[in-house]
Design an enzyme around this catalytic site. Structure first.
Site, PDB file in Angstrom:
ATOM      1  N   GLU A  29       8.600  -5.273  22.493  1.00 10.31           N
ATOM      2  CA  GLU A  29       7.263  -6.155  22.646  1.00 10.31           C
ATOM      3  C   GLU A  29       7.379  -7.550  23.404  1.00 10.31           C
ATOM      4  O   GLU A  29       6.551  -7.756  24.074  1.00 10.31           O
ATOM      5  CB  GLU A  29       6.690  -6.406  21.137  1.00 10.31           C
ATOM      6  CG  GLU A  29       6.198  -5.162  20.420  1.00 10.31           C
ATOM      7  CD  GLU A  29       5.057  -4.408  21.218  1.00 10.31           C
ATOM      8  OE1 GLU A  29       4.483  -4.992  21.846  1.00 10.31           O
ATOM      9  OE2 GLU A  29       4.982  -3.101  20.808  1.00 10.31           O
ATOM     10  N   SER A  77     -17.858  14.928 -36.577  1.00 12.86           N
ATOM     11  CA  SER A  77     -16.931  14.622 -37.714  1.00 12.86           C
ATOM     12  C   SER A  77     -15.826  13.787 -37.455  1.00 12.86           C
ATOM     13  O   SER A  77     -14.987  13.304 -38.280  1.00 12.86           O
ATOM     14  CB  SER A  77     -16.507  16.159 -38.433  1.00 12.86           C
ATOM     15  OG  SER A  77     -17.484  16.636 -38.943  1.00 12.86           O
TER      16      SER A  77
END
Length: 685
Positions: free
Chosen positions: A94, A364
């Site tokens: 780069e 329950s």
């Protein structure tokens, strides 16, 4: 001197003066521009380098299990924690003069300008790493002179205020690699399932090859083009002296082990749990004065990958092929740490969390909350109550309620609390509520962490008030902890992007929801649902799970026409499950009605696999005695229904099960039962 010579000389002087004037003017203008540029840069100051970062979720063992990001998935990593090969590869391909220039490579710029002029459009770039970093941070990828000018301004300011290492680190953390990945750390994890610090030369070159065209040079998108581009990167690295010829040749021919598919599957871990964790993290960070959206957080959670995978596997194997939904959660009694959570069959289809958001009737499964209040109020496992068919009146006699049992049968003799819990008798529960009262029932629910206000109706004894599975499981977990007010925990710690500890979960409170003795007594009562010795006109509700049970569990199921609950625990783990349909459909077929029990027992067995079986150990003040279930007397030969029952020492019976007066009193009604007959709003029919 002849006149012609004079004229020529004068014109030549004029041209030199003009050229000098132009040069001075140009130099002055250039100097002025540079001064103005410097003044502008000083006034504008250092440009911000902040970027959004992904927040990372870790399990309890520091293994990454997911992330959260805003638009860009990025994990910031310091440059000295990157592979040297990776840094060298980017510089080689780069910007080979990165450490020599001041932000601009004028030779490259000149060449690019000539090509652009010839083409009369922007065709070639000559951006340095600094310029690319500026573009990544502040600008778009539009090819225009305006964007290029702005890029140059930002690059100049960056070079003025930041050193090369800071700029290079920022660039490597912001460059785009396709697939939603920003920065080398995200790319490394995605492509190779490792950190950027662990990349080999060939892997580093592969990653450095991608930014030129992420959709073209990604090894996932096009392996051939990626390989060719990798060879170019390696050649440039060799030419610039970063690697030897032998290293280049070896890395060029090396096959890659891509892990993109593994990465994708790893992001499917516990999505309901992680969504809850993030919501909690946002509250914590906001309270700490931090901004959650800045990202970069490392959030250590309580998730146990073994528990989560066990839950997901069992659910996948057991859930029927219909629209039945579920919620599942597990947590540790001593710490409250949530170890697994499944909020539905598919987070992608429905992110609605049926563990924390769905309020359903627990049936329950609510009874242990009532019985906890009863134990605190003086009940014990051998408190006998008559369970004949009963109509209860309430609201000053204006309303009545007639409960029934699951099989429509009723007892013709009193039964103990131990048996009532095991077989889930409804008459016993409602009569217990009448004895204990709504105030104490509500207080116990609050102590156990259930956010509900029970209306004064006998039906609330049977779990008709809507609650979340998370609340119910947390309540059972408090009982499992020995009665302590243990809060559920999902986050252990949070660190910011620079590793600073922002939050650490405090130690659990030592406050109590109920006494340790009563918590243990209730725990042992809840082991009865697996024991056939309690079978009578009703059967113990956990018998269908008994064949798969390898260790002691305390649990309670709950059933309504639309909901199935089961919550229980071992000495080290609590788990709760709800199954049902989201809206407008009742549970009708046998598979829908049984799946919750099968998932629960298989999860518990799987989660405990490889661990020693641990008993529930009684605290001081609690004693275990073997009694006759029918009479409540101490068991001796001749009494067939014997079972070990734990109770507080003061409640241990003194009569033998063969005592004739004891047996007669159980068959005709106990003192407790006769007290019930005095209640004006309760009568037999």
């Amino acid at each position: 001197m002849r006149r012609t010579d004079y004229v020529k000389k004068s014109k030549r002087r004029a041209r030199f003066r003009f050229a000098g004037l132009v040069a001075i003017t140009a130099a002055t203008a250039l100097f002025t521009v540079l001064v103005c540029l410097r003044v502008y840069a000083q006034i504008a100051g250092a440009p911000s380098l902040s970027v959004p970062e992904a927040s990372v979720f870790m399990d309890r063992n520091d293994k990454e299990i997911g992330d959260r990001f805003s638009g860009e998935r990025r994990y910031w990593v310091d440059i000295d924690k990157m592979s040297p090969s990776l840094v060298d590869a980017f510089i080689a391909v780069e910007d080979k003069n990165f450490y020599k220039h001041n932000g601009f490579d004028y030779k490259r710029i000149g060449g690019a300008v000539l090509k652009d002029v010839k083409a009369r459009r922007k065709v070639e770039g000559a951006s340095t790493i600094t310029q690319q970093y500026a573009r990544n941070l502040y600008l778009s990828n539009e090819k225009s002179w305006t964007r290029k000018a702005n890029e140059a301004l930002y690059a100049y300011r960056m070079e003025l205020f930041y050193d090369k290492e800071k700029i290079l680190e920022g660039y490597l953390n912001t460059v785009y690699f396709g697939h939603g990945m920003y920065g080398v750390e995200a790319a490394s994890r995605y492509f190779f399932a490792k950190s950027a610090s662990e990349l080999t030369l060939e892997e580093a070159a592969t990653i450095a090859a991608i930014p030129k065209g992420p959709s073209i040079y990604s090894p996932v998108a096009n392996l051939e083009k990626s390989t060719n581009r990798r060879k170019i990167v390696l050649r440039l690295m060799e030419e610039q002296g970063f690697i030897s010829s032998e290293q280049k040749d070896r890395a060029a021919d090396q096959n890659l082990a891509l892990k993109a598919e593994d990465w994708s599957s790893s992001k499917d871990v516990a999505p309901y749990f992680l969504n809850e964790v993030w919501q909690e993290a946002e509250k914590i960070l906001t309270d700490k004065g931090r901004y959650p959206a800045e990202g970069g957080w490392t959030i250590k959670t309580t998730l146990d990958l073994k528990h989560q995978k066990t839950a997901e596997d069992v659910i996948a194997n057991r859930m029927p092929e219909n629209e039945l939904q579920l919620g599942f959660v597990s947590m540790k009694p001593e710490t409250g740490e949530v170890t697994a959570m499944v909020g539905g069959r598919s987070f992608a289809d429905s992110p609605f969390n049926r563990v924390t958001q769905a309020k359903r009737q627990p049936g329950s499964a609510m009874k242990p909350i009532l019985y906890a209040a009863a134990l605190e109020d003086g009940f014990n496992p051998l408190t006998y109550i008559s369970t004949e068919q009963t109509i209860f009146t309430y609201d000053g006699g204006r309303s009545s309620y007639e409960p029934s049992n699951v099989n429509g049968k009723f007892g013709d003799h009193p039964i103990s609390l131990a048996q009532a819990v095991a077989v889930s008798d409804n008459i016993y529960a409602v009569k217990t509520l009448e004895e204990v009262g709504y105030k104490k029932y509500n207080a116990m629910a609050e102590n156990l962490g259930i956010n509900v206000k029970f209306p004064e109706s006998p039906a609330v004894a049977l779990g008709t008030s809507s609650v979340t599975l998370f609340e119910m499981t947390s309540a059972y977990n408090r009982v499992a902890s020995g009665g302590k007010k243990v809060e559920p925990v999902m986050i252990l710690s949070i660190e910011d992007s620079r590793g600073k500890l922002v939050y650490e979960h405090p130690e659990q409170t030592k406050k109590r929801a109920m006494t340790e003795q009563n918590a243990f007594v209730l725990t042992h009562l809840l082991t009865g649902m697996f024991d056939p010795v309690f079978n009578d006109y009703l059967t113990s509700t956990g018998i269908s799970m008994r064949a798969k049970q390898s260790r002691p569990y305390a649990a309670k199921s709950g059933t309504t026409i639309s909901d199935q609950y089961l919550i229980g625990y071992s000495p080290t783990l609590t788990a709760g499950i709800w199954t049902g349909y989201d809206v407008g459909k009742q549970l009708e077929n046998a598979i829908d009605k049984s799946v919750s029990k099968q998932i629960w027992i298989e999860f518990m067995e799987g989660a405990h696999e490889g661990l020693m079986s641990e008993p529930f150990l009684p605290p001081k003040g609690v004693k275990g005695v073997t009694v006759d279930i029918e009479t409540g007397g101490l068991a001796v030969e001749g009494c067939s229904k014997q079972r070990l029952v734990y109770m507080k020492e003061k409640d241990v019976p003194k009569q033998l099960c063969t005592d004739k007066t004891l047996r007669e009193s159980r068959m005709t009604g106990s003192k407790k039962e006769k007290e019930f007959e005095l209640f004006p709003f309760s009568f037999f029919e």
